[in-house]
Design a protein around this motif. Sequence first.
Motif, PDB file in Angstrom:
ATOM      1  N   TYR A 140     -16.215  -6.157   4.868  1.00 13.32           N
ATOM      2  CA  TYR A 140     -16.764  -6.607   3.589  1.00 13.32           C
ATOM      3  C   TYR A 140     -15.674  -6.866   2.556  1.00 13.32           C
ATOM      4  N   VAL A 141     -14.751  -5.939   2.422  1.00 11.88           N
ATOM      5  CA  VAL A 141     -13.781  -5.991   1.327  1.00 11.88           C
ATOM      6  C   VAL A 141     -12.942  -7.267   1.333  1.00 11.88           C
ATOM      7  N   PRO A 142     -12.312  -7.645   2.451  1.00 13.37           N
ATOM      8  CA  PRO A 142     -11.484  -8.860   2.392  1.00 13.37           C
ATOM      9  C   PRO A 142     -12.299 -10.133   2.167  1.00 13.37           C
ATOM     10  N   ASN A 143     -13.593 -10.046   2.371  1.00 10.58           N
ATOM     11  CA  ASN A 143     -14.466 -11.200   2.179  1.00 10.58           C
ATOM     12  C   ASN A 143     -15.254 -11.138   0.877  1.00 10.58           C
ATOM     13  N   ARG A 194      -5.230   8.453  -7.244  1.00 10.68           N
ATOM     14  CA  ARG A 194      -4.219   7.600  -6.607  1.00 10.68           C
ATOM     15  C   ARG A 194      -3.793   6.401  -7.420  1.00 10.68           C
ATOM     16  N   TYR A 195      -4.596   5.990  -8.396  1.00 11.71           N
ATOM     17  CA  TYR A 195      -4.294   4.772  -9.114  1.00 11.71           C
ATOM     18  C   TYR A 195      -3.877   5.013 -10.566  1.00 11.71           C
ATOM     19  N   ILE A 250      -6.244  -5.011 -10.382  1.00  8.87           N
ATOM     20  CA  ILE A 250      -6.019  -5.720  -9.116  1.00  8.87           C
ATOM     21  C   ILE A 250      -4.755  -5.211  -8.419  1.00  8.87           C
ATOM     22  N   HIS A 251      -4.430  -3.957  -8.668  1.00  9.20           N
ATOM     23  CA  HIS A 251      -3.271  -3.296  -8.065  1.00  9.20           C
ATOM     24  C   HIS A 251      -3.741  -2.315  -6.994  1.00  9.20           C
ATOM     25  N   ALA A 252      -3.028  -2.301  -5.863  1.00  3.96           N
ATOM     26  CA  ALA A 252      -3.284  -1.313  -4.811  1.00  3.96           C
ATOM     27  C   ALA A 252      -2.188  -0.259  -4.880  1.00  3.96           C
ATOM     28  N   TYR A 253      -2.506   0.979  -4.623  1.00  2.00           N
ATOM     29  CA  TYR A 253      -1.514   2.050  -4.731  1.00  2.00           C
ATOM     30  C   TYR A 253      -0.524   2.059  -3.571  1.00  2.00           C
ATOM     31  N   ALA A 254      -0.851   1.354  -2.482  1.00  2.00           N
ATOM     32  CA  ALA A 254       0.060   1.260  -1.336  1.00  2.00           C
ATOM     33  C   ALA A 254      -0.281   0.002  -0.538  1.00  2.00           C
ATOM     34  N   GLU A 255       0.670  -0.454   0.247  1.00  2.29           N
ATOM     35  CA  GLU A 255       0.471  -1.628   1.100  1.00  2.29           C
ATOM     36  C   GLU A 255      -0.726  -1.410   2.024  1.00  2.29           C
ATOM     37  N   GLY A 256      -1.602  -2.399   2.072  1.00  3.44           N
ATOM     38  CA  GLY A 256      -2.765  -2.321   2.950  1.00  3.44           C
ATOM     39  C   GLY A 256      -3.945  -1.556   2.376  1.00  3.44           C
ATOM     40  N   LYS A 257      -3.804  -0.998   1.192  1.00  8.47           N
ATOM     41  CA  LYS A 257      -4.905  -0.272   0.547  1.00  8.47           C
ATOM     42  C   LYS A 257      -5.660  -1.211  -0.386  1.00  8.47           C
ATOM     43  N   TRP A 258      -6.891  -0.844  -0.699  1.00  8.47           N
ATOM     44  CA  TRP A 258      -7.712  -1.665  -1.564  1.00  8.47           C
ATOM     45  C   TRP A 258      -7.243  -1.575  -3.005  1.00  8.47           C
ATOM     46  N   THR A 259      -7.463  -2.651  -3.756  1.00 11.82           N
ATOM     47  CA  THR A 259      -7.233  -2.620  -5.196  1.00 11.82           C
ATOM     48  C   THR A 259      -8.418  -1.903  -5.844  1.00 11.82           C
TER      49      THR A 259
END
Length: 170
Positions: free
Chosen positions: A97-100, A168-169, A50-59
């Motif tokens: 889709y993703v934020p929902n 990236r992760y 549940i970690h994103a590699y940068a602010e505003g990026k998907w986990t």
Amino acid sequence: MLSQLKEGEYNSYYATYISKAEYPNIVEGLKNSQKEFVDFIQSIPQEKFIHAYAEGKWTIAEVFQHIIDTERIFAYRALRFARNDKTPIMGFEQDDYVPNSNANNLSQKDLITDFNAVRNCSISLFNSFTDEMLTRIGEASGSPMSARAAGYILAGHQKHHLEVIKERYS
């Protein structure tokens, strides 16, 4: 697999995904990439999931859910095209889709179970298509697409995101 597709079977936007499809047989490719992907996902610790590699990026969980959602959509497109449905299909906005999706509140196990269910349905669907059905073309997002192009996009899209996660992760 780009070498099997003819001009007019897909929008050039999808060439990147199709080029990453490693098997000429769609069903074989979907089966083989399923195990590889699940094994990789299982190796990721839950806290990193549940970690994103940068602010505003998907986990990673959101990327995984995106792969599942996209597979559902493209399998549906393939079904419509294979059945010779000529009704144009509208596009979808992945960023809605993703934020929902609630992905970050789902466990790896839940997402893996969902992915396996969706992938197994895709395998069954593509296994049922004849060669003629696979080459039938419909319209999605304002462009032509064959049923088989949709299948190669499924496999290549997953491979693309696997590469992104590793790069990236990790």
